[in-house]
Design a protein around this motif. Structure first.
Motif, short mmCIF file in Angstrom:
data_model
loop_
_atom_site.label_atom_id
_atom_site.label_comp_id
_atom_site.label_asym_id
_atom_site.label_seq_id
_atom_site.Cartn_x
_atom_site.Cartn_y
_atom_site.Cartn_z
N ALA A 151 0.81 -1.22 0.00
CA ALA A 151 0.00 0.00 0.00
C ALA A 151 0.84 1.27 0.00
N ASP A 152 2.03 1.22 0.57
CA ASP A 152 2.84 2.43 0.69
C ASP A 152 3.90 2.55 -0.41
N GLN A 153 3.79 1.73 -1.46
CA GLN A 153 4.80 1.74 -2.51
C GLN A 153 4.18 2.13 -3.86
N ALA A 154 4.93 2.90 -4.63
CA ALA A 154 4.50 3.24 -5.99
C ALA A 154 4.78 2.05 -6.92
N SER A 155 3.99 1.96 -7.97
CA SER A 155 4.24 0.95 -8.99
C SER A 155 4.12 1.60 -10.36
N TYR A 156 4.63 0.90 -11.36
CA TYR A 156 4.61 1.39 -12.74
C TYR A 156 3.72 0.47 -13.56
N ARG A 157 2.57 1.01 -13.97
CA ARG A 157 1.63 0.21 -14.76
C ARG A 157 2.03 0.29 -16.23
N ILE A 158 2.21 -0.88 -16.84
CA ILE A 158 2.71 -0.96 -18.21
C ILE A 158 1.63 -1.57 -19.10
N ASN A 159 1.17 -0.80 -20.08
CA ASN A 159 0.21 -1.28 -21.08
C ASN A 159 0.92 -1.37 -22.42
N VAL A 160 0.93 -2.57 -23.00
CA VAL A 160 1.66 -2.82 -24.24
C VAL A 160 0.69 -3.23 -25.33
N GLU A 161 0.91 -2.72 -26.53
CA GLU A 161 0.16 -3.13 -27.72
C GLU A 161 1.14 -3.61 -28.78
N LEU A 162 0.93 -4.82 -29.28
CA LEU A 162 1.66 -5.30 -30.45
C LEU A 162 0.86 -4.88 -31.68
N ARG A 163 1.38 -3.95 -32.43
CA ARG A 163 0.62 -3.41 -33.56
C ARG A 163 0.78 -4.25 -34.82
N THR A 164 1.98 -4.71 -35.09
CA THR A 164 2.22 -5.58 -36.24
C THR A 164 3.23 -6.65 -35.86
N TYR A 165 3.09 -7.81 -36.49
CA TYR A 165 4.04 -8.90 -36.30
C TYR A 165 4.07 -9.70 -37.58
N ASP A 166 5.26 -9.85 -38.14
CA ASP A 166 5.40 -10.58 -39.40
C ASP A 166 6.63 -11.47 -39.28
N ALA A 167 6.46 -12.77 -39.51
CA ALA A 167 7.54 -13.73 -39.36
C ALA A 167 7.63 -14.62 -40.58
N ALA A 168 8.85 -14.82 -41.09
CA ALA A 168 9.06 -15.68 -42.25
C ALA A 168 10.26 -16.56 -42.01
N ARG A 169 10.13 -17.84 -42.28
CA ARG A 169 11.26 -18.76 -42.17
C ARG A 169 12.37 -18.32 -43.13
N SER A 170 13.60 -18.42 -42.66
CA SER A 170 14.77 -18.00 -43.44
C SER A 170 14.67 -16.54 -43.88
N GLY A 171 13.84 -15.78 -43.19
CA GLY A 171 13.68 -14.36 -43.49
C GLY A 171 13.96 -13.53 -42.26
N GLN A 172 12.92 -12.92 -41.72
CA GLN A 172 13.09 -12.15 -40.49
C GLN A 172 11.77 -12.09 -39.73
N VAL A 173 11.89 -11.74 -38.47
CA VAL A 173 10.73 -11.40 -37.65
C VAL A 173 10.77 -9.89 -37.46
N GLU A 174 9.68 -9.24 -37.83
CA GLU A 174 9.57 -7.79 -37.65
C GLU A 174 8.31 -7.50 -36.85
N ALA A 175 8.42 -6.66 -35.85
CA ALA A 175 7.29 -6.35 -34.98
C ALA A 175 7.32 -4.89 -34.58
N ALA A 176 6.13 -4.30 -34.48
CA ALA A 176 6.00 -2.91 -34.04
C ALA A 176 5.20 -2.90 -32.74
N PHE A 177 5.76 -2.29 -31.72
CA PHE A 177 5.15 -2.23 -30.40
C PHE A 177 4.89 -0.77 -30.02
N ALA A 178 3.88 -0.58 -29.18
CA ALA A 178 3.66 0.72 -28.52
C ALA A 178 3.29 0.43 -27.08
N TRP A 179 3.70 1.33 -26.19
CA TRP A 179 3.34 1.11 -24.78
C TRP A 179 3.25 2.44 -24.04
N THR A 180 2.52 2.38 -22.95
CA THR A 180 2.46 3.49 -22.01
C THR A 180 2.84 2.97 -20.63
#
Length: 211
Positions: free
Chosen positions: A122-151
Motif C-alpha cells: 500500500a505504501d509503494q509506488a508501482s509502474y503500470r505498463i500497457n503494451v500493444e503489439l501493432r504488427t508482427y510478421d515472421a518468415a522462415r529464413s527471413g526475419q521477424v519484424e514487430a511494431a510495439f507501442a506502450w504506455t
C-alpha cells in the motif's frame, strides 16, 4: 453349406502388419510447443535499479491483432499468404506468452517485482505498463519484424511515458524453432526498452519516446 475355414497364421500376421502400417501413415505428427520466455542465464547480474529502492511493475495484458490471439504459430508463406501451424503452438495463446515474456524480461532488467497478479504494498509506488503489439510478421529464413507501442504510468503521481518501437531480427533457418528464437530476441529488445523507460520515469525523465 460350406464349413468355416480359419485363415492361416501367415495371412493373419500380414493383415495385422498392413493395418499397423496404415495406422502409422495416417497418424498426425506430434504437436510441438514453444515459449517466448528465454531461459535465464546463470550468473546474470541483477538490473540497474536493484541497488536502489525496490521497483514494482504491473504488466497488464498485451493487446495483439486478432489473427495472432491464438496458440498456433503464424508464419508468412509468401507475399499474400500466412500459415496457421496446427502442429506448432505456443505453450499459451500468443498474447499471454507475450505478456509473461515481457514481464519476465522487464523484472530481470530492473530487479523489479511484477505485482499485476498479487497487488503492490500500500505504501509503494508501482509502474503500470500497457503494451500493444501493432504488427508482427515472421518468415522462415527471413526475419521477424514487430511494431510495439506502450504506455507506462506511475501510480502515485500519475507521471507517464508513451513509447513505440519497431524491431527486426533475422531468422537463422527454415525451421519453426528458428522463428521462435528470433521472436524471443525481439521480445528481449522490447523488454529492455520498456525497462529503460521505467528507469527514466523513476528519475523524473517522463515524457513521450519513440524509436
Amino acid at each position: 453349406m460350406s464349413k468355416y475355414q480359419p485363415l492361416p497364421l501367415k495371412t493373419l500376421a500380414a493383415g495385422a502388419l498392413a493395418a499397423a502400417l496404415l495406422s502409422a501413415c495416417g497418424s498426425s505428427p506430434p504437436t510441438q510447443f514453444y515459449t517466448l520466455s528465454a531461459p535465464l542465464k546463470a550468473g546474470t547480474p541483477a538490473g540497474t535499479a536493484s541497488q536502489g529502492p525496490q521497483i514494482y511493475i504491473e504488466m497488464m495484458p498485451v493487446a495483439v491483432p486478432d489473427r495472432l490471439a491464438r496458440p498456433q504459430l503464424v508464419v508468412r508463406s509468401d507475399a499474400t499468404r500466412v500459415e496457421v501451424l496446427e502442429q506448432d503452438r505456443w505453450s499459451a495463446p500468443f498474447n499471454n506468452e507475450l505478456r509473461d515474456a515481457l514481464a519476465s524480461g522487464v523484472t530481470s532488467q530492473l530487479g523489479a517485482i511484477d505485482v499485476s497478479r498479487t497487488g503492490r504494498p500500500a505504501d509503494q509506488a508501482s509502474y503500470r505498463i500497457n503494451v500493444e503489439l501493432r504488427t508482427y510478421d515472421a518468415a522462415r529464413s527471413g526475419q521477424v519484424e514487430a511494431a510495439f507501442a506502450w504506455t507506462i504510468t506511475r501510480s502515485d503521481d500519475r507521471r507517464s511515458a508513451a513509447c513505440r518501437l519497431t524491431v527486426a531480427e533475422p531468422v537463422a533457418g527454415a525451421a519453426n524453432a528458428d522463428v521462435v528464437l528470433a521472436t524471443q530476441k525481439v521480445v528481449a529488445r522490447v523488454a529492455q526498452a520498456i525497462a529503460n523507460c521505467v528507469l527514466a520515469l523513476q528519475t523524473g525523465q517522463g515524457g513521450p519516446c519513440s524509436s
